[in-house]
Scaffold this active site. Structure first.
Site, PDB file in Angstrom:
ATOM      1  N   ALA A 158       0.825  -1.212   0.000  1.00 47.45           N
ATOM      2  CA  ALA A 158       0.000   0.000   0.000  1.00 47.45           C
ATOM      3  C   ALA A 158       0.859   1.263   0.000  1.00 47.45           C
ATOM      4  O   ALA A 158       1.929   1.265   0.626  1.00 47.45           O
ATOM      5  CB  ALA A 158      -0.907  -0.005   1.222  1.00 47.45           C
ATOM      6  N   ASP A 171      -0.526  -6.071   2.696  1.00 51.90           N
ATOM      7  CA  ASP A 171      -0.228  -4.940   3.577  1.00 51.90           C
ATOM      8  C   ASP A 171      -0.914  -5.190   4.918  1.00 51.90           C
ATOM      9  O   ASP A 171      -2.026  -5.714   4.979  1.00 51.90           O
ATOM     10  CB  ASP A 171      -0.659  -3.595   3.001  1.00 51.90           C
ATOM     11  CG  ASP A 171       0.178  -2.449   3.594  1.00 51.90           C
ATOM     12  OD1 ASP A 171       1.128  -1.987   2.937  1.00 51.90           O
ATOM     13  OD2 ASP A 171      -0.100  -2.048   4.754  1.00 51.90           O
ATOM     14  N   ASP A 207       9.352  -3.525  -0.036  1.00 56.76           N
ATOM     15  CA  ASP A 207       9.459  -2.064   0.085  1.00 56.76           C
ATOM     16  C   ASP A 207       8.869  -1.670   1.440  1.00 56.76           C
ATOM     17  O   ASP A 207       7.783  -1.108   1.525  1.00 56.76           O
ATOM     18  CB  ASP A 207       8.652  -1.452  -1.082  1.00 56.76           C
ATOM     19  CG  ASP A 207       8.758   0.057  -1.151  1.00 56.76           C
ATOM     20  OD1 ASP A 207       9.860   0.583  -0.976  1.00 56.76           O
ATOM     21  OD2 ASP A 207       7.720   0.710  -1.405  1.00 56.76           O
ATOM     22  N   CYS A 252      12.937   4.533   0.984  1.00 58.62           N
ATOM     23  CA  CYS A 252      13.154   5.947   0.660  1.00 58.62           C
ATOM     24  C   CYS A 252      13.898   6.585   1.832  1.00 58.62           C
ATOM     25  O   CYS A 252      13.561   7.659   2.298  1.00 58.62           O
ATOM     26  CB  CYS A 252      11.842   6.661   0.346  1.00 58.62           C
ATOM     27  SG  CYS A 252      10.587   6.497   1.615  1.00 58.62           S
TER      28      CYS A 252
HETATM   29  N1  SAM Z   1       5.191  -0.205  -1.950  1.00 59.59           N
HETATM   30  C1  SAM Z   1       4.275   0.885  -1.632  1.00 59.59           C
HETATM   31  C2  SAM Z   1       4.051   1.733  -2.865  1.00 59.59           C
HETATM   32  O1  SAM Z   1       4.933   1.801  -3.718  1.00 59.59           O
HETATM   33  O2  SAM Z   1       2.979   2.331  -2.989  1.00 59.59           O
HETATM   34  C3  SAM Z   1       4.768   1.689  -0.464  1.00 59.59           C
HETATM   35  C4  SAM Z   1       4.996   0.852   0.764  1.00 59.59           C
HETATM   36  S1  SAM Z   1       5.267   1.775   2.238  1.00 59.59           S
HETATM   37  C5  SAM Z   1       6.908   2.296   2.068  1.00 59.59           C
HETATM   38  C6  SAM Z   1       5.389   0.494   3.421  1.00 59.59           C
HETATM   39  C7  SAM Z   1       4.110  -0.281   3.654  1.00 59.59           C
HETATM   40  O3  SAM Z   1       4.446  -1.458   4.370  1.00 59.59           O
HETATM   41  C8  SAM Z   1       3.064   0.417   4.508  1.00 59.59           C
HETATM   42  O4  SAM Z   1       1.852   0.506   3.805  1.00 59.59           O
HETATM   43  C9  SAM Z   1       2.894  -0.484   5.741  1.00 59.59           C
HETATM   44  O5  SAM Z   1       1.560  -0.565   6.197  1.00 59.59           O
HETATM   45  C10 SAM Z   1       3.369  -1.813   5.199  1.00 59.59           C
HETATM   46  N2  SAM Z   1       3.901  -2.776   6.191  1.00 59.59           N
HETATM   47  C11 SAM Z   1       4.727  -2.530   7.226  1.00 59.59           C
HETATM   48  N3  SAM Z   1       5.010  -3.680   7.886  1.00 59.59           N
HETATM   49  C12 SAM Z   1       4.376  -4.671   7.222  1.00 59.59           C
HETATM   50  C13 SAM Z   1       4.274  -6.091   7.404  1.00 59.59           C
HETATM   51  N4  SAM Z   1       4.900  -6.704   8.425  1.00 59.59           N
HETATM   52  N5  SAM Z   1       3.541  -6.807   6.534  1.00 59.59           N
HETATM   53  C14 SAM Z   1       2.890  -6.187   5.510  1.00 59.59           C
HETATM   54  N6  SAM Z   1       2.933  -4.854   5.309  1.00 59.59           N
HETATM   55  C15 SAM Z   1       3.674  -4.120   6.137  1.00 59.59           C
END
Ligand code: SAM
Length: 341
Positions: free
Chosen positions: A130, A152, A199, A254
């Site tokens: 997300a 996510d 990511d 990032c």
């Molecule tokens: N890849 C996305 C994009 O390009 O639109 C951005 C991702 S953002 C940097 C990181 C995401 O990782 C967040 O939405 C967060 O909710 C999710 N997240 C963090 N820990 C996680 C986990 N253990 N399992 C799944 N999602 C996770």
């Protein structure tokens, strides 16, 4: 740590969503709306091919950007599906944005899906998906065939992910609201997964527009906080590498901090010797760095035989005209039958 605070104004990058349109059609639409294209796809490719090295390409890109005037745009010198407009250009009300034909995405953030490069028909996991910019990019790389499992953990962000995926026209994405760490790599439905994009959440210290004046920077990027983030990032990356048939994993953040970048990759590879680093985008100048940083010695990197982190890519705002970003491409080593025994 690298400073990204000094005035850097980024251009407006526009990714053409190949699930809904083509680069030619989008260019044609902008031309009909009286935009002027100062560098065609062919010219951008020629510039890249004629450049002596990655340093040259970096300079060419930055120099071209300085010539962009309002209502002009150019094709990007690295990425085929990317157009570049002057900084103040706002497309949030544009019909191509509202219909999902274009996606407003920073150039650096387009690199992970581009470098994972899953071919049509393959099965891919987007582990931290997300709001979904990279998810639709992956779906486009697959030409809407095969499968993207998009995870996510955050329900609110999953709802944005669902909306963005629907708007993008991707029909090969299964959205799963689950902690990726709790996903069982042995599950039958993941048996064909060969590609994983990782990511994870990070400090966001590379984001140029981050409103630093609203946060206490020294507190938000404290060693303690970075170490905490890095511990989760390493767990997530390690979990991705544990999928039995995964061949290629892209790790991105990032963040500008080595603690979240090179150190995470080195730490994970130290115990996963069946994976190695691939030279990520050789035509890109700025590479992973291996010096003492973030007040913590890089003891892992100093061990003889440890991977060369210059294979990783760094996006540096002042030079690359993008947000600060890090990308590592990890691939499974090809083992001889003897080694596998
Ligand atoms: N890849 C996305 C994009 O390009 O639109 C951005 C991702 S953002 C940097 C990181 C995401 O990782 C967040 O939405 C967060 O909710 C999710 N997240 C963090 N820990 C996680 C986990 N253990 N399992 C799944 N999602 C996770």
């Amino acid at each position: 740590p690298q400073s990204v605070k000094d005035e850097v104004i980024l251009p407006r990058y526009v990714r053409v969503n190949l699930l809904k349109s083509t680069v030619d059609d989008v260019i044609q639409t902008f031309i009909e709306e009286s935009y002027h294209c100062i560098l065609s796809r062919e010219q951008a490719d020629t510039k890249r091919k004629e450049a002596r090295n990655a340093d040259d390409i970096c300079k060419i890109h930055a120099n071209l950007l300085t010539t962009l005037e309002p209502h002009q745009f150019m094709c990007d010198v690295h990425l085929e599906d990317l157009l570049v407009f002057p900084p103040a250009t706002d497309f949030h009300d544009h019909h191509l944005y509202k219909t999902g034909a274009i996606i407003l995405q920073d150039k650096a953030s387009c690199l992970p899906a581009y470098l994972l490069a899953p071919p049509p028909g393959s099965h891919v996991i987007d582990a931290c998906a997300a709001p979904g910019n990279k998810t639709s990019h992956l779906a486009a790389s697959l030409k809407n065939t095969g499968k993207v499992f998009a995870f996510d953990v955050d329900p609110k962000r999953v709802s944005t992910l669902s909306k963005m995926t629907a708007l993008s026209g991707a029909t090969n994405v299964e959205i799963i609201n689950q902690d990726f760490l709790k996903v069982n790599p042995g599950e039958e439905r993941f048996s064909n997964v060969r590609y994983i994009l990782m990511d994870p959440s990070c400090s966001g210290s590379g984001i140029v527009s981050r409103l630093d004046h609203l946060t206490n920077d020294s507190q938000s990027d404290s060693t303690e906080r970075l170490e905490g983030l890095a511990a989760i990032q390493a767990k997530l990356l390690g979990h991705a590498l544990s999928f039995p048939h995964v061949e290629r994993v892209v790790y991105s953040t990032c963040s500008v901090h080595q603690t979240e970048n090179e150190r995470v990759v080195l730490q994970v590879l130290a115990s996963r010797t069946n994976f190695e680093l691939e030279l990520a985008l050789p035509t890109w100048k700025n590479r992973g760095i291996c010096v003492v940083d973030d007040n913590v010695p890089m003891e892992t990197s100093l061990k003889t035989g440890s991977p060369d982190v210059s294979a990783c890519l760094r996006a540096v705002p002042k030079e690359d005209c993008t947000n600060g970003f890090f990308v590592a491409v990890l691939k499974r080593k090809i083992m001889s039958a003897k080694q596998e025994q």
